[in-house]
Design a protein around this motif. Structure first.
Motif, PDB file in Angstrom:
ATOM      1  N   ARG A 125      43.795  41.731 111.553  1.00  0.00           N
ATOM      2  CA  ARG A 125      42.269  42.015 111.686  1.00  0.00           C
ATOM      3  C   ARG A 125      41.446  41.088 112.341  1.00  0.00           C
ATOM      4  O   ARG A 125      41.624  39.906 112.354  1.00  0.00           O
ATOM      5  CB  ARG A 125      41.641  41.958 110.345  1.00  0.00           C
ATOM      6  CG  ARG A 125      42.335  43.001 109.491  1.00  0.00           C
ATOM      7  CD  ARG A 125      42.196  44.528 109.573  1.00  0.00           C
ATOM      8  NE  ARG A 125      42.653  45.346 108.691  1.00  0.00           N
ATOM      9  CZ  ARG A 125      42.539  46.546 108.505  1.00  0.00           C
ATOM     10  NH1 ARG A 125      41.987  47.218 109.472  1.00  0.00           N
ATOM     11  NH2 ARG A 125      43.154  47.207 107.453  1.00  0.00           N
ATOM     12  N   THR A 126      40.862  41.738 113.317  1.00  0.00           N
ATOM     13  CA  THR A 126      39.844  40.901 114.190  1.00  0.00           C
ATOM     14  C   THR A 126      38.388  40.631 113.591  1.00  0.00           C
ATOM     15  O   THR A 126      37.568  40.152 114.293  1.00  0.00           O
ATOM     16  CB  THR A 126      39.785  41.514 115.559  1.00  0.00           C
ATOM     17  OG1 THR A 126      39.307  42.929 115.570  1.00  0.00           O
ATOM     18  CG2 THR A 126      41.144  41.625 116.285  1.00  0.00           C
ATOM     19  N   ALA A 127      38.225  41.386 112.618  1.00  0.00           N
ATOM     20  CA  ALA A 127      36.823  41.239 112.026  1.00  0.00           C
ATOM     21  C   ALA A 127      36.857  41.600 110.385  1.00  0.00           C
ATOM     22  O   ALA A 127      37.711  42.071 110.005  1.00  0.00           O
ATOM     23  CB  ALA A 127      36.038  42.436 112.622  1.00  0.00           C
ATOM     24  N   THR A 128      35.772  41.174 109.730  1.00  0.00           N
ATOM     25  CA  THR A 128      35.715  41.377 108.229  1.00  0.00           C
ATOM     26  C   THR A 128      34.881  42.461 108.098  1.00  0.00           C
ATOM     27  O   THR A 128      33.701  42.747 108.897  1.00  0.00           O
ATOM     28  CB  THR A 128      35.060  40.085 107.789  1.00  0.00           C
ATOM     29  OG1 THR A 128      36.001  38.981 107.818  1.00  0.00           O
ATOM     30  CG2 THR A 128      34.593  40.328 106.338  1.00  0.00           C
ATOM     31  N   ILE A 129      35.153  43.339 107.064  1.00  0.00           N
ATOM     32  CA  ILE A 129      34.587  44.575 106.682  1.00  0.00           C
ATOM     33  C   ILE A 129      34.032  44.396 105.428  1.00  0.00           C
ATOM     34  O   ILE A 129      34.982  44.136 104.491  1.00  0.00           O
ATOM     35  CB  ILE A 129      35.419  45.927 106.806  1.00  0.00           C
ATOM     36  CG1 ILE A 129      35.920  46.052 108.298  1.00  0.00           C
ATOM     37  CG2 ILE A 129      34.306  47.120 106.548  1.00  0.00           C
ATOM     38  CD1 ILE A 129      36.965  47.199 108.567  1.00  0.00           C
ATOM     39  N   SER A 130      32.480  44.580 105.060  1.00  0.00           N
ATOM     40  CA  SER A 130      32.103  44.299 103.660  1.00  0.00           C
ATOM     41  C   SER A 130      31.037  45.668 103.608  1.00  0.00           C
ATOM     42  O   SER A 130      30.457  46.012 104.469  1.00  0.00           O
ATOM     43  CB  SER A 130      31.339  43.042 103.614  1.00  0.00           C
ATOM     44  OG  SER A 130      30.346  42.740 104.667  1.00  0.00           O
ATOM     45  N   ALA A 131      31.001  45.827 102.209  1.00  0.00           N
ATOM     46  CA  ALA A 131      30.222  46.892 101.827  1.00  0.00           C
ATOM     47  C   ALA A 131      28.649  46.293 101.880  1.00  0.00           C
ATOM     48  O   ALA A 131      28.428  45.073 101.359  1.00  0.00           O
ATOM     49  CB  ALA A 131      30.345  47.230 100.466  1.00  0.00           C
ATOM     50  N   ILE A 132      27.893  47.179 102.337  1.00  0.00           N
ATOM     51  CA  ILE A 132      26.446  46.834 102.473  1.00  0.00           C
ATOM     52  C   ILE A 132      25.688  47.065 101.050  1.00  0.00           C
ATOM     53  O   ILE A 132      24.989  46.325 100.327  1.00  0.00           O
ATOM     54  CB  ILE A 132      25.709  47.566 103.525  1.00  0.00           C
ATOM     55  CG1 ILE A 132      26.212  46.845 104.709  1.00  0.00           C
ATOM     56  CG2 ILE A 132      24.090  47.431 103.386  1.00  0.00           C
ATOM     57  CD1 ILE A 132      25.775  47.421 106.075  1.00  0.00           C
ATOM     58  N   ASP A 133      25.928  48.560 100.752  1.00  0.00           N
ATOM     59  CA  ASP A 133      25.444  48.993  99.493  1.00  0.00           C
ATOM     60  C   ASP A 133      26.845  49.645  98.607  1.00  0.00           C
ATOM     61  O   ASP A 133      27.824  49.047  99.239  1.00  0.00           O
ATOM     62  CB  ASP A 133      24.337  50.102  99.548  1.00  0.00           C
ATOM     63  CG  ASP A 133      24.770  51.222 100.705  1.00  0.00           C
ATOM     64  OD1 ASP A 133      25.986  51.182 101.198  1.00  0.00           O
ATOM     65  OD2 ASP A 133      23.904  51.955 101.315  1.00  0.00           O
ATOM     66  N   GLU A 134      26.397  50.382  97.621  1.00  0.00           N
ATOM     67  CA  GLU A 134      27.759  50.995  97.177  1.00  0.00           C
ATOM     68  C   GLU A 134      28.375  52.102  98.172  1.00  0.00           C
ATOM     69  O   GLU A 134      27.688  52.991  98.813  1.00  0.00           O
ATOM     70  CB  GLU A 134      27.492  51.735  95.801  1.00  0.00           C
ATOM     71  CG  GLU A 134      28.475  52.318  95.203  1.00  0.00           C
ATOM     72  CD  GLU A 134      28.294  53.069  93.854  1.00  0.00           C
ATOM     73  OE1 GLU A 134      28.408  52.453  92.868  1.00  0.00           O
ATOM     74  OE2 GLU A 134      28.075  54.296  93.930  1.00  0.00           O
ATOM     75  N   VAL A 135      29.712  51.717  98.477  1.00  0.00           N
ATOM     76  CA  VAL A 135      30.493  52.382  99.522  1.00  0.00           C
ATOM     77  C   VAL A 135      31.563  53.081  98.801  1.00  0.00           C
ATOM     78  O   VAL A 135      32.370  52.660  98.066  1.00  0.00           O
ATOM     79  CB  VAL A 135      30.975  51.432 100.580  1.00  0.00           C
ATOM     80  CG1 VAL A 135      31.850  52.196 101.432  1.00  0.00           C
ATOM     81  CG2 VAL A 135      29.755  50.754 101.229  1.00  0.00           C
ATOM     82  N   HIS A 136      31.627  54.337  99.376  1.00  0.00           N
ATOM     83  CA  HIS A 136      32.769  55.058  98.926  1.00  0.00           C
ATOM     84  C   HIS A 136      33.515  55.362 100.059  1.00  0.00           C
ATOM     85  O   HIS A 136      33.268  55.882 101.259  1.00  0.00           O
ATOM     86  CB  HIS A 136      32.429  56.747  98.216  1.00  0.00           C
ATOM     87  CG  HIS A 136      31.561  56.545  97.092  1.00  0.00           C
ATOM     88  ND1 HIS A 136      31.598  57.418  96.107  1.00  0.00           N
ATOM     89  CD2 HIS A 136      30.440  55.725  96.809  1.00  0.00           C
ATOM     90  CE1 HIS A 136      30.864  57.041  94.964  1.00  0.00           C
ATOM     91  NE2 HIS A 136      30.144  56.118  95.469  1.00  0.00           N
ATOM     92  N   THR A 137      34.767  55.045  99.959  1.00  0.00           N
ATOM     93  CA  THR A 137      35.806  55.456 101.116  1.00  0.00           C
ATOM     94  C   THR A 137      37.037  56.033 100.722  1.00  0.00           C
ATOM     95  O   THR A 137      37.418  56.305  99.519  1.00  0.00           O
ATOM     96  CB  THR A 137      36.346  54.063 101.646  1.00  0.00           C
ATOM     97  OG1 THR A 137      37.085  53.469 100.560  1.00  0.00           O
ATOM     98  CG2 THR A 137      34.967  53.011 101.940  1.00  0.00           C
TER      99      THR A 137
END
Length: 269
Positions: A125-137
């Motif tokens: 991975r070249t970046a971090t992905i984080s949840a801003i609010d509650e996230v449904h994926t």
């Protein structure tokens, strides 16, 4: 009024509490990502460009996962084990350079596919992905994703099309952050961030951009003190309103005029 929330995330030492639910993914009414007819603006959201059969194929290959605010979906440098479709909520994409500086790259919301290129390339991975609010994926593992792409190559075409669109957006943001007059440059950066967040934003209603001053300074490529002076000028013009972790564009038309180097309409002051 839409919200764009940016939350700082630092390093792999952050404690992450994973939601281990593997409930089969299904599109619920509040997800707003399963319409059969899409607008020109929605054309930029890869999930909505897929046909119902293509969405069903990915849904069958994955499972639904819910993330609490601040949780990390993937870390920069980690193995490319999966991709995600954001069904609800917002995620922040950020990266750390060789000096250890953490910088925001983008925020992605409903109907956006994220973390998709690393599973295709097989590279870390070249970046971090984080949840801003509650996230449904919808989470699709790399093995299942590659199987779906082999069977349905048009999905791969749409993923690469999205990558090209995002590259253009990134280039535009970098271009706008390089102007000589900082208030104009800041107006252009805010305008570009708003347009990236809300593709069909016509400029007629106010929009909230939620992120801290450090992140906005990174986008504008200035110090925080310079950013604060620029925001103060825009605030005096009545173009923006600031609060903790939030900047509200109160007069989009005036912001557009400032970004173009023209004086704002008289009523905006």
């Amino acid at each position: 009024m839409r919200l764009l929330t940016m939350v700082a995330t630092r390093g792999s030492e952050r404690c992450v509490r994973w939601n281990t639910s593997t409930k089969p993914a299904r599109a619920e009414p509040e997800d707003h990502v399963t319409g059969s007819s899409i607008t020109e603006a929605e054309e930029r959201r890869a999930w909505l460009r897929l046909t119902p059969d293509e969405r069903s194929a990915l849904t069958a290959a994955g499972h639904r996962k819910v993330w609490a605010p601040g949780q990390v979906l993937v870390l920069q440098g980690s193995p490319p084990t999966s991709m995600f479709v954001v069904l609800r909520g917002w995620v922040k994409i950020s990266a750390t350079n060789y000096r250890g500086d953490d910088a925001p790259l983008a925020a992605r919301g409903p109907a956006e596919i994220v973390g998709e290129l690393a599973p295709i390339s097989g590279l870390p991975r070249t970046a971090t992905i984080s949840a801003i609010d509650e996230v449904h994926t919808l989470l699709v593992t790399r093995e299942k994703l590659l199987g779906v792409l082999r069977a349905r190559p048009r999905i791969a075409e749409e993923i690469f099309r999205t990558a090209a669109i995002r590259l253009q957006q990134s280039d535009r943001l970098r271009l706008e952050s390089g102007g000589p007059d900082f208030p104009q440059r800041l107006a252009a950066v805010l305008l570009e961030l708003a347009l990236q967040h809300e593709f069909d934003w016509a400029g007629g209603e106010q929009i909230d951009l939620r992120f801290n001053q450090g992140e906005l300074a990174d986008f504008a490529r200035v110090s925080r003190s310079t950013l604060i002076r620029g925001l103060d000028e825009l605030r005096k013009l009545g173009v923006v309103r600031t609060a903790r972790q939030r900047i509200t564009i109160t007069h989009p038309r005036a912001l557009r005029e400032l970004a173009a180097g023209r004086p704002p309409p008289p009523h905006s002051a």
